[in-house]
Motif scaffolding. Structure first.
Motif, mmCIF file in Angstrom:
data_model
loop_
_atom_site.group_PDB
_atom_site.id
_atom_site.type_symbol
_atom_site.label_atom_id
_atom_site.label_comp_id
_atom_site.label_asym_id
_atom_site.label_seq_id
_atom_site.Cartn_x
_atom_site.Cartn_y
_atom_site.Cartn_z
ATOM 1 N N ALA A 226 0.845 -1.197 0.000
ATOM 2 C CA ALA A 226 0.000 0.000 0.000
ATOM 3 C C ALA A 226 0.877 1.241 0.000
ATOM 4 C CB ALA A 226 -0.921 0.009 1.215
ATOM 5 N N ALA A 227 0.521 2.210 -0.844
ATOM 6 C CA ALA A 227 1.294 3.444 -0.927
ATOM 7 C C ALA A 227 0.885 4.451 0.143
ATOM 8 C CB ALA A 227 1.138 4.072 -2.315
ATOM 9 N N ASP A 228 -0.291 4.252 0.777
ATOM 10 C CA ASP A 228 -0.777 5.170 1.801
ATOM 11 C C ASP A 228 -1.309 4.384 2.988
ATOM 12 O OD1 ASP A 228 -0.587 7.851 0.393
ATOM 13 O OD2 ASP A 228 -1.850 6.740 -1.021
ATOM 14 N N THR B 87 9.536 1.783 -7.919
ATOM 15 C CA THR B 87 10.020 3.129 -7.620
ATOM 16 C C THR B 87 10.761 3.706 -8.813
ATOM 17 O OG1 THR B 87 12.122 2.332 -6.721
ATOM 18 C CG2 THR B 87 10.293 2.617 -5.168
ATOM 19 N N GLY B 88 10.818 5.024 -8.833
ATOM 20 C CA GLY B 88 11.705 5.760 -9.720
ATOM 21 C C GLY B 88 12.545 6.687 -8.872
ATOM 22 N N THR B 89 13.314 7.538 -9.473
ATOM 23 C CA THR B 89 14.126 8.493 -8.731
ATOM 24 C C THR B 89 13.720 9.907 -9.116
ATOM 25 O OG1 THR B 89 15.861 8.382 -10.417
ATOM 26 C CG2 THR B 89 16.085 6.935 -8.495
ATOM 27 N N VAL B 90 13.979 10.842 -8.187
ATOM 28 C CA VAL B 90 13.612 12.242 -8.397
ATOM 29 C C VAL B 90 14.813 13.111 -8.051
ATOM 30 C CG1 VAL B 90 12.015 14.101 -7.822
ATOM 31 C CG2 VAL B 90 11.231 11.731 -7.729
ATOM 32 N N GLY B 91 15.116 14.054 -8.917
ATOM 33 C CA GLY B 91 16.192 15.005 -8.674
ATOM 34 C C GLY B 91 16.140 16.107 -9.701
ATOM 35 N N GLY B 92 17.081 17.046 -9.602
ATOM 36 C CA GLY B 92 17.087 18.134 -10.569
ATOM 37 C C GLY B 92 18.113 19.177 -10.215
ATOM 38 N N ARG B 93 17.931 20.363 -10.809
ATOM 39 C CA ARG B 93 18.879 21.467 -10.602
ATOM 40 C C ARG B 93 18.099 22.751 -10.405
ATOM 41 N NH1 ARG B 93 22.229 25.133 -13.855
ATOM 42 N NH2 ARG B 93 24.225 25.444 -12.764
ATOM 43 N N ALA C 32 15.131 7.301 -4.309
ATOM 44 C CA ALA C 32 13.960 6.549 -4.750
ATOM 45 C C ALA C 32 12.681 7.151 -4.168
ATOM 46 C CB ALA C 32 14.088 5.092 -4.332
ATOM 47 N N ALA C 33 11.602 7.081 -4.965
ATOM 48 C CA ALA C 33 10.265 7.480 -4.536
ATOM 49 C C ALA C 33 9.271 6.512 -5.163
ATOM 50 C CB ALA C 33 9.955 8.912 -4.945
ATOM 51 N N ILE C 34 8.171 6.257 -4.475
ATOM 52 C CA ILE C 34 7.157 5.340 -4.981
ATOM 53 C C ILE C 34 6.626 5.848 -6.324
ATOM 54 C CG2 ILE C 34 4.914 4.278 -4.529
ATOM 55 C CD1 ILE C 34 7.094 3.303 -2.679
ATOM 56 N N ALA C 35 6.536 4.957 -7.292
ATOM 57 C CA ALA C 35 6.067 5.344 -8.627
ATOM 58 C C ALA C 35 4.562 5.636 -8.594
ATOM 59 C CB ALA C 35 6.365 4.226 -9.624
ATOM 60 N N ARG C 36 4.206 6.884 -8.826
ATOM 61 C CA ARG C 36 2.806 7.317 -8.923
ATOM 62 C C ARG C 36 2.778 8.799 -9.269
ATOM 63 N NH1 ARG C 36 0.380 7.677 -2.794
ATOM 64 N NH2 ARG C 36 2.294 8.168 -1.668
ATOM 65 N N THR D 297 2.331 19.445 -10.677
ATOM 66 C CA THR D 297 2.444 18.093 -10.138
ATOM 67 C C THR D 297 3.289 17.237 -11.072
ATOM 68 O OG1 THR D 297 0.375 17.409 -11.203
ATOM 69 C CG2 THR D 297 0.244 18.220 -8.936
ATOM 70 N N PHE D 298 3.982 16.270 -10.481
ATOM 71 C CA PHE D 298 4.886 15.414 -11.234
ATOM 72 C C PHE D 298 4.541 13.953 -10.990
ATOM 73 C CE2 PHE D 298 7.121 19.300 -10.218
ATOM 74 C CZ PHE D 298 7.691 19.671 -11.434
ATOM 75 N N ALA D 299 4.786 13.144 -11.994
ATOM 76 C CA ALA D 299 4.625 11.699 -11.871
ATOM 77 C C ALA D 299 5.999 11.056 -11.786
ATOM 78 C CB ALA D 299 3.863 11.140 -13.062
ATOM 79 N N VAL D 300 6.115 10.071 -10.908
ATOM 80 C CA VAL D 300 7.335 9.266 -10.832
ATOM 81 C C VAL D 300 7.053 7.945 -11.526
ATOM 82 C CG1 VAL D 300 8.934 8.070 -9.300
ATOM 83 C CG2 VAL D 300 8.113 10.362 -8.711
ATOM 84 N N THR D 301 7.877 7.622 -12.515
ATOM 85 C CA THR D 301 7.713 6.406 -13.311
ATOM 86 C C THR D 301 8.688 5.342 -12.840
ATOM 87 O OG1 THR D 301 7.045 7.748 -15.208
ATOM 88 C CG2 THR D 301 7.700 5.466 -15.652
ATOM 89 N N ALA D 302 8.195 4.106 -12.728
ATOM 90 C CA ALA D 302 9.028 3.000 -12.261
ATOM 91 C C ALA D 302 10.275 2.860 -13.122
ATOM 92 C CB ALA D 302 8.231 1.697 -12.275
ATOM 93 N N GLY D 303 11.435 2.806 -12.469
ATOM 94 C CA GLY D 303 12.698 2.587 -13.152
ATOM 95 C C GLY D 303 13.232 3.774 -13.908
ATOM 96 N N ALA D 304 12.587 4.938 -13.781
ATOM 97 C CA ALA D 304 13.011 6.111 -14.548
ATOM 98 C C ALA D 304 13.351 7.269 -13.612
ATOM 99 C CB ALA D 304 11.914 6.544 -15.524
ATOM 100 N N GLN D 305 14.097 8.227 -14.126
ATOM 101 C CA GLN D 305 14.455 9.437 -13.395
ATOM 102 C C GLN D 305 13.456 10.537 -13.741
ATOM 103 O OE1 GLN D 305 16.749 10.494 -11.204
ATOM 104 N NE2 GLN D 305 16.657 12.716 -11.432
ATOM 105 N N THR D 306 12.877 11.165 -12.721
ATOM 106 C CA THR D 306 12.024 12.338 -12.917
ATOM 107 C C THR D 306 12.851 13.564 -12.587
ATOM 108 O OG1 THR D 306 9.998 11.141 -12.358
ATOM 109 C CG2 THR D 306 9.936 13.533 -12.166
ATOM 110 N N THR D 307 13.032 14.435 -13.563
ATOM 111 C CA THR D 307 13.869 15.617 -13.388
ATOM 112 C C THR D 307 12.990 16.828 -13.116
ATOM 113 O OG1 THR D 307 15.566 14.724 -14.857
ATOM 114 C CG2 THR D 307 15.595 17.108 -14.442
#
Length: 698
Positions: free
Chosen positions: A98-100, A124-130, A168-172, A200-210
């Motif tokens: 469960a995510a919540d 999970t995916g990952t989240v980062g940026g500049r 890592a962050a839960i993909a959603r 708002t941003f989506a985190v995709t499984a196995g991908a980096q969200t910038t």
């Protein structure tokens, strides 16, 4: 990283937790159970050093452990129900999968029992940026936060290149990102001052969200406040509020001895500036406006400065004279309250009071006579004030009456202390959420405030071992219609029959829905309740069972509000006066099972020509008893403002209320054009099927 789930309780929750802990202290000696398990990746590999939080579902306790090299964890817990979460980086999930926490499984631990709780990581995916400054240079040492709804999920700090990573962050979907610097101004990506406007941003499984962003060029607002003669006004609070949807961004300052003030830094945008007098009696908006709706929007350009100089207008003054509505004679000892948005009002022992330092505008006025008199609270009057002028109004007050009451043990005649009185009129609905005046040590009491002349019934809220009752002429009853009539007269204190109290009994049973299955949630009550929620009730358990106590040994109508079926009284009726009375035995238990019926559906559309985007609510009341038997809120409305409310067949009256956005209109009333339940049009509801009624509010 993850913040402890217990942290969401806040101070009130912590106080409650401590109170629960104090009460539960004797249970500490109970044999503990064990929660253990293994946390792995989706491929079965162990997840090492994940934080495991085990939280009691009633928030009474929490334990945290860390998974070992094999992904295993183990914790000893007191018997009870728990939720288990796993956290790593910026990801947190709840067993199982469960995510919540709202959708987490409840883990029940018994004394001496070991419960296995194994779980696998959600995708999970990952989240980062500049992040960069307004001039394009790296934004160094900024604090960055990852949010999902109101929850903070992860934290990071930008490096010398402005880069950051949450891991890592839960993909959603539904993530937002905010950041701040040493200026302590929080900016939301992309370039917004509040979360409601953030991207708002989506985190995709196995991908980096910038998630990149550039810090807005911040500006400032400053100015000076003087009186009409140019004298500086010092010690005034200044509020600078961004004109956004929720007024989340608000900064304050105080005028100095020269009347000057400054707020810096601020986001570029449109603002309203208000000034509050040192005693908080009055608020004025720039420029010289009495309401926020009339305030001028002050624009702050990127990196710019906005100057807001204003004159604190000479106040309006209000003189109130109170008189007897019948004779015109002066009435003394009362208080007044003027709804200007600030503390405007006062009290007098005479018949006249002057309230100064008021804004111009039209405001509601309430006059409250002292409880030592027989006068009633005045209806809400409306007064119009003009700056630099004195307005005089005369408020007529109506005399009411009071009721003296008493209580005694029915069997022995001994006086009973702590019996509290609620006075009701037949046809005006159920009991309210509280009560006030109670009997003293010799079993005597009197209503503190006067009530309107009329015929009343007295409900006795019984203390201790005794059961509640409607007070009859020579004993209690569970039926308001059978209660003694108490006639209240102007300027008089009348004596009600004594409440002769009997030992309480209990009703228990099972509530079955119209689908033939035991209901899983709901309430059983002996009085109808409205928007404020139930106060004279008990909850229905998971198996449809209920137990309702503190009832006097008489026949009682019971109200069932459960599942998706319409609210209905015992005997499956909408009219309390036609309900099946459930007999109660002193010191005994009565069983009453009920199978709810589906009833009918009242449906249609709601339109509000004066405020088409307003939120609204409908409440349906039984026409004979005044009990609220149904409701519908605009948050559940369908296309075109459609509504659908289940009701038991009979006759109903409909009240409505709507409220608009920040400075929009609001209103309330009754169908069809009525101002009270007494004059509202009755709507016939069939026993089955549907009734269509399109409503125009306003």
């Amino acid at each position: 990283m993850i913040r402890s789930p217990l942290g969401r309780l806040g101070m009130a929750g912590v106080a409650g937790l401590l109170a629960v802990g104090a009460l539960a202290a004797p249970a500490a000696a109970a044999a503990k159970g064990t929660i253990q398990g293994t946390f792995t990746t989706s491929s079965g590999a162990p997840v090492q050093s994940a934080s495991v939080y085990i939280v009691a579902t009633d928030f009474s306790s929490q334990t945290s452990v860390v998974t070992d090299a094999t992904g295993a964890f183990r914790a000893q817990m007191l018997p009870g129900d728990y939720h288990v979460s796993f956290a790593w980086d910026s990801a947190v999930q709840w067993a199982h999968q469960a995510a919540d926490e709202d959708t987490a499984d409840t883990i029940t631990v018994a004394s001496g029992q070991t419960v296995e709780v194994d779980d696998q990581q959600l995708p999970t995916g990952t989240v980062g940026g500049r992040l960069t400054s307004a001039d394009g240079s790296p934004l160094v040492s900024a604090s960055v936060t990852l949010h999902h709804g109101v929850d903070e999920k992860g934290w990071a700090t930008t490096d010398d290149n402005g880069d950051y990573s949450f891991g890592a962050a839960i993909a959603r979907d539904g993530y937002t990102v905010s950041f701040s610097t040493t200026d302590d101004i929080k900016q939301w990506v992309a370039g917004k001052a509040d979360q409601g406007s953030a991207r708002t941003f989506a985190v995709t499984a196995g991908a980096q969200t910038t998630v990149d962003d550039t810090q807005l060029a911040l500006g400032s607002v400053h100015g000076r406040l003087v009186d009409p003669d140019g004298k500086p006004q010092s010690g005034y609070e200044v509020d600078v509020t961004l004109d956004d949807e929720n007024d989340y961004v608000n900064q304050t300052a105080t005028t100095d001895d020269n009347g000057e003030w400054s707020v810096s830094p601020v986001f570029p945008g449109d603002y309203r500036v208000s000034f509050v007098s040192p005693g908080f009696q009055r608020t004025q908006w720039a420029y010289g406006a009495s309401t926020a709706a009339d305030a001028k929007l002050i624009t702050v350009a990127p990196g710019g400065q906005a100057e807001v100089n204003d004159t604190w207008l000479t106040a309006a003054q209000l003189v109130i004279n109170a008189v007897d509505s019948t004779t015109g004679a002066p009435v003394s000892n009362y208080c007044v309250w003027l709804e200007t948005g600030n503390d405007a009002g006062g009290c007098t022992t005479g018949s006249q009071i002057t309230v100064g330092n008021l804004p111009g505008g039209t405001f509601p006025l309430q006059v409250t006579p002292d409880s030592s008199t027989y006068y009633l609270f005045s209806p809400r009057n409306t007064v119009t004030l003009i700056a630099r002028q004195t307005t005089t109004v005369t408020i007529p007050l109506v005399q009411g009456g009071k009721v003296a009451f008493s209580s005694a043990d029915h069997a022995t005649g001994a006086p009973v202390k702590g019996t509290c009185a609620v006075l009701k009129v037949i046809g005006q609905g159920g009991l309210g959420d509280g009560y006030g005046d109670c009997t003293n040590a010799v079993g005597k009491g009197v209503t503190d405030n006067s009530i309107a002349p009329g015929t009343y019934e007295l409900f006795a809220v019984a203390p201790g071992k005794y059961g509640h009752q409607w007070v009859g002429k020579q004993g209690g009853t569970g039926d308001q219609q059978a209660a003694a009539r108490i006639v209240v007269k102007p300027g008089k204190t009348v004596t009600a029959p004594a409440a002769l109290l009997d030992p309480a009994g209990t009703v228990t049973g099972v509530v079955t829905g119209s689908d033939g299955q035991p209901v899983t949630y709901g309430d059983v009550a002996f009085s109808a309740w409205g928007d404020a929620g139930p106060d004279w009730d008990t909850s229905v358990g998971q198996n449809g069972g209920y137990t309702l106590g503190k009832l006097g040994p008489y026949a009682w109508p019971l109200l069932f509000s459960a599942g998706t079926d319409p609210r209905q009284w015992s005997g499956n009726v909408a009219n309390r006066f036609q309900a099946t009375g459930v007999p109660v035995t002193a010191n005994g238990t009565t069983t009453y099972d009920i199978s709810l019926i589906k009833g009918a559906t009242l449906k249609g559309t709601v339109t509000i020509p004066s405020a088409p985007t307003a939120n609204w609510r409908l409440n349906m009341f039984n026409a004979a008893t005044g009990d609220q038997m149904g409701s519908f809120d605009s948050s559940a409305a369908g296309p075109g403002g459609s509504y659908s409310a289940p009701l038991i067949g009979g006759s109903t009256k409909i009240a409505w209320h709507y409220y608009s956005a920040e400075f929009g209109p609001d209103g309330d009333g009754w169908y069809n054009g009525a101002t009270s339940i007494d004059t509202a049009t009755k709507v016939a509801i069939p026993a089955q099927g549907g009734k269509t009624l399109n409503l125009q509010l306003g």
